[in-house]
Enzyme design. Sequence first.
Site, PDB file in Angstrom:
ATOM      1  N   ASP A  37       0.854  -1.200   0.000  1.00 48.49           N
ATOM      2  CA  ASP A  37       0.000   0.000   0.000  1.00 48.49           C
ATOM      3  C   ASP A  37       0.893   1.255   0.000  1.00 48.49           C
ATOM      4  OD1 ASP A  37      -3.083   0.866   1.318  1.00 48.49           O
ATOM      5  OD2 ASP A  37      -1.427   2.280   1.395  1.00 48.49           O
ATOM      6  N   ASP A  87      -4.314   2.336  -4.737  1.00 45.61           N
ATOM      7  CA  ASP A  87      -2.964   2.368  -4.158  1.00 45.61           C
ATOM      8  C   ASP A  87      -2.548   1.094  -3.433  1.00 45.61           C
ATOM      9  OD1 ASP A  87      -4.111   2.619  -1.538  1.00 45.61           O
ATOM     10  OD2 ASP A  87      -2.446   3.919  -0.937  1.00 45.61           O
ATOM     11  N   GLU A  88      -3.323   0.030  -3.547  1.00 45.57           N
ATOM     12  CA  GLU A  88      -2.913  -1.160  -2.807  1.00 45.57           C
ATOM     13  C   GLU A  88      -3.344  -2.450  -3.484  1.00 45.57           C
ATOM     14  OE1 GLU A  88      -5.407  -1.822   0.948  1.00 45.57           O
ATOM     15  OE2 GLU A  88      -5.939   0.201   0.314  1.00 45.57           O
TER      16      GLU A  88
HETATM   17  N1  DCP Z   1      -8.780   8.243  -0.248  1.00 44.68           N
HETATM   18  C1  DCP Z   1      -9.849   9.125  -0.306  1.00 44.68           C
HETATM   19  N2  DCP Z   1     -10.722   9.246   0.754  1.00 44.68           N
HETATM   20  C2  DCP Z   1     -10.526   8.507   1.884  1.00 44.68           C
HETATM   21  C3  DCP Z   1      -9.445   7.603   1.964  1.00 44.68           C
HETATM   22  C4  DCP Z   1      -8.583   7.506   0.873  1.00 44.68           C
HETATM   23  O1  DCP Z   1     -10.033   9.783  -1.336  1.00 44.68           O
HETATM   24  N3  DCP Z   1     -11.355   8.644   2.914  1.00 44.68           N
HETATM   25  C5  DCP Z   1      -7.832   8.174  -1.385  1.00 44.68           C
HETATM   26  C6  DCP Z   1      -6.679   9.127  -1.148  1.00 44.68           C
HETATM   27  C7  DCP Z   1      -5.566   8.238  -0.678  1.00 44.68           C
HETATM   28  C8  DCP Z   1      -5.835   6.965  -1.424  1.00 44.68           C
HETATM   29  O2  DCP Z   1      -7.261   6.887  -1.528  1.00 44.68           O
HETATM   30  O3  DCP Z   1      -4.280   8.790  -0.982  1.00 44.68           O
HETATM   31  C9  DCP Z   1      -5.285   5.737  -0.727  1.00 44.68           C
HETATM   32  O4  DCP Z   1      -5.914   5.542   0.527  1.00 44.68           O
HETATM   33  P1  DCP Z   1      -5.146   5.012   1.780  1.00 44.68           P
HETATM   34  O5  DCP Z   1      -6.161   4.635   2.781  1.00 44.68           O
HETATM   35  O6  DCP Z   1      -4.155   3.968   1.379  1.00 44.68           O
HETATM   36  O7  DCP Z   1      -4.409   6.299   2.370  1.00 44.68           O
HETATM   37  P2  DCP Z   1      -3.044   6.975   1.961  1.00 44.68           P
HETATM   38  O8  DCP Z   1      -2.314   6.215   0.913  1.00 44.68           O
HETATM   39  O9  DCP Z   1      -3.308   8.423   1.643  1.00 44.68           O
HETATM   40  O10 DCP Z   1      -2.236   6.952   3.312  1.00 44.68           O
HETATM   41  P3  DCP Z   1      -1.526   5.692   4.052  1.00 44.68           P
HETATM   42  O11 DCP Z   1      -0.092   6.039   4.113  1.00 44.68           O
HETATM   43  O12 DCP Z   1      -2.143   5.626   5.413  1.00 44.68           O
HETATM   44  O13 DCP Z   1      -1.824   4.480   3.219  1.00 44.68           O
HETATM   45 MG    MG Z   2      -2.064   4.163   1.132  1.00 49.28          MG
HETATM   46 MG    MG Z   3      -4.785   2.113   0.521  1.00 50.65          MG
END
Ligand code: DCP
Ligand code: MG
Ligand code: MG
Length: 354
Positions: free
Chosen positions: A4, A99-100
Amino acid sequence: MHADFDAFYASVEQRDFPELSDRPVAVGGSPSKRGVVASASYEARKYGIKSAMPMSTAVRKCSDVVVVSPRFSVYREVSRQVMEVFRDITPLVEPLSLDEAYLDVTDVIQQNVTPPQIAKKLKESISSDLGLTISIGVSTSKSVSKIASGINKPDGLTVVRPGDEISFLHPLPIEVVWGIGPKSSEKLHNLSINTVGDLSAQPIKVLSDIFGSNAMYIKNIANGVDLRPVITQRERKSISSETTLLVDTSDRGDLTEIVMRLSGQVADSLIQKDIRGRTVKLKLKRSNFTTLTRQKTLLEKVQISSEITESALELLNYELKNSDEKYRLIGVGVSGFSSAESLHDEMQLRFEGL
Ligand code: DCP
Ligand code: MG
Ligand code: MG
């Protein structure tokens, strides 16, 4: 393995605009338009800024935060690239979102190539090819790997060796288990069930009161038992996204906005997986917990957000015309991907057309 990206949208922005690196960055909607944070850079998280928080709250928490509008097409392209890097390692890749993904590397393991080495090499490729960091969890099952990838972010690599699943899981807080949201977590804490270990020790009756038919699944996960295989995109039957509302509503404007957002998420997923579907489904759970689903099968397969939104809103408007109920959950889904199925539909259409 579960991999991720760290602060995905925010990291892509920091990569492409180096003046943002080391700065608190929040990607999302504008604070003046009731926007929310989609992704917060790790610098922003130090101020308590998180995903799904109103952007106005983020600005209040840190007046220096750089608010950036999302560039979805760029994230989609990065996502496509990373899935390609994954597929260079194994064809058994199951994307969960942009992203994962889960990767089944069982067949890649050889005498001199261990899973942690595969993961390390993967992190290096992603860093050099894409200029981004990813966190990886390695274990014998999906749920343990997913939890492991999340606990040493950013740039983490967490390996749980076979036999160590329980000692890894049991001290962790219950919130790490996928499917335990804020509501069930509160109920569990009220019963002094605070760790995964506490959860694993509960009689199934206690868990049934909270999780209903998912109780056994949760108990197994808490015990490190998870036999689900990695499923590649082609085997998938439907793609959907749903959300439980903070407050039940019958407001057409609110419901429309949510359906549009969910349709966008489903579209992201379809584009990501490079598939199209013929059937659009709307799921609604009323305040009284009755659930209804309405679906519509189209002549042409759909993929992009506007196409899905159009059908989903048609289904929503049909439902709202006939009821003034309040709703507590909304879901949008697309199915009907397989070519065999579409061939069948096409034959039928031609037949009807004759
Ligand atoms: N996303 C979004 N709204 C949310 C959660 C996520 O639009 N409530 C989008 C933006 C994030 C992407 O999906 O960048 C990936 O979600 P992740 O939960 O993997 O979060 P991040 O990659 O941003 O952070 P982390 O480092 O915790 O994985
Ligand atoms: Mg992420
Ligand atoms: Mg994610």
